[in-house]
Design an enzyme around this catalytic site. Structure first.
Site, mmCIF file in Angstrom:
data_model
loop_
_atom_site.group_PDB
_atom_site.id
_atom_site.type_symbol
_atom_site.label_atom_id
_atom_site.label_comp_id
_atom_site.label_asym_id
_atom_site.label_seq_id
_atom_site.Cartn_x
_atom_site.Cartn_y
_atom_site.Cartn_z
ATOM 1 N N GLU A 1 0.822 -1.211 0.000
ATOM 2 C CA GLU A 1 0.000 0.000 0.000
ATOM 3 C C GLU A 1 0.854 1.258 0.000
ATOM 4 O O GLU A 1 0.484 2.249 -0.600
ATOM 5 C CB GLU A 1 -0.915 0.008 1.234
ATOM 6 C CG GLU A 1 -2.010 -1.021 1.204
ATOM 7 C CD GLU A 1 -3.116 -0.705 0.214
ATOM 8 O OE1 GLU A 1 -3.278 0.465 -0.179
ATOM 9 O OE2 GLU A 1 -3.822 -1.649 -0.163
ATOM 10 N N ASP B 1 -5.469 8.243 -5.783
ATOM 11 C CA ASP B 1 -4.754 7.045 -6.219
ATOM 12 C C ASP B 1 -4.899 6.878 -7.732
ATOM 13 O O ASP B 1 -5.468 7.741 -8.408
ATOM 14 C CB ASP B 1 -5.198 5.812 -5.423
ATOM 15 C CG ASP B 1 -6.591 5.332 -5.768
ATOM 16 O OD1 ASP B 1 -7.233 5.852 -6.699
ATOM 17 O OD2 ASP B 1 -7.061 4.400 -5.075
#
Length: 182
Positions: free
Chosen positions: A46, A55
């Site tokens: 992550e 993202d």
């Protein structure tokens, strides 16, 4: 017992994690509920970004893949400390483990639970609950899990499903963990 599973990389502590935090997150227990190596792999997969960002598919994200939660709201531009990121990760990881524990009806080895928690951390508990992966696993078809994980290799960009090299790599890591080779 494979003691390597209980070695915690120093980067985990540099990111603000402590033994107490790892215990809370379910990373360490007397029975090895999930592997610390698996938790470290999840935080590496992550990444930790202290400032809110979009993202790859445009979802607002902060810290260790945290996207949205009424308990830990954020807005673009927010910057959270390492301590806050560790706290939020504890919460998010515990939630992923909770989905695994509530929805999986067959016995799991610690490395399998770790693998599924990483998977759920990424796809979400709702998607996991409706997945063919879960249906097959709950029938006792453990061998189906790797192929089912590999199906989850797409992200939505501009309303279209696109194969993601990052998700392919992540799924292969989760499959290695599932098989006990993580």
């Amino acid at each position: 017992m494979d003691y390597k599973r209980f070695i915690i990389p120093m980067a985990t502590f540099a990111a603000g994690f402590t033994i107490r935090r790892l215990l809370f997150a379910g990373a360490v227990s007397a029975v090895g509920a999930v592997s610390t190596l698996g938790v470290a792999a999840l935080t590496t997969r992550e990444g930790t970004v202290h400032k809110a960002y979009l993202d790859s598919n445009g979802t607002p994200t902060i810290c260790v893949g945290h996207t949205s939660d009424p308990e830990y709201p954020f807005k673009m531009g927010d910057v959270w400390s390492a301590e806050k990121c560790a706290e939020v990760f504890e919460h998010d990881h515990a939630e992923a483990l909770s989905y695994v524990d509530r929805l999986v009806t067959v016995p799991l080895e610690p490395h399998q639970r770790t693998s599924l928690a990483s998977f759920v951390f990424n796809v979400g508990g709702g998607a996991f609950g409706k997945s063919t992966l879960l249906r097959e696993l709950n029938k006792g078809n453990y061998d189906a899990v790797p192929a089912q994980m590999r199906r989850w290799n797409k992200e939505t960009i501009n309303g279209r499903k696109v194969v993601s090299k990052g998700l392919i790599n992540r799924r292969e890591d989760e499959i290695k963990e599932w098989l006990g080779n993580g």
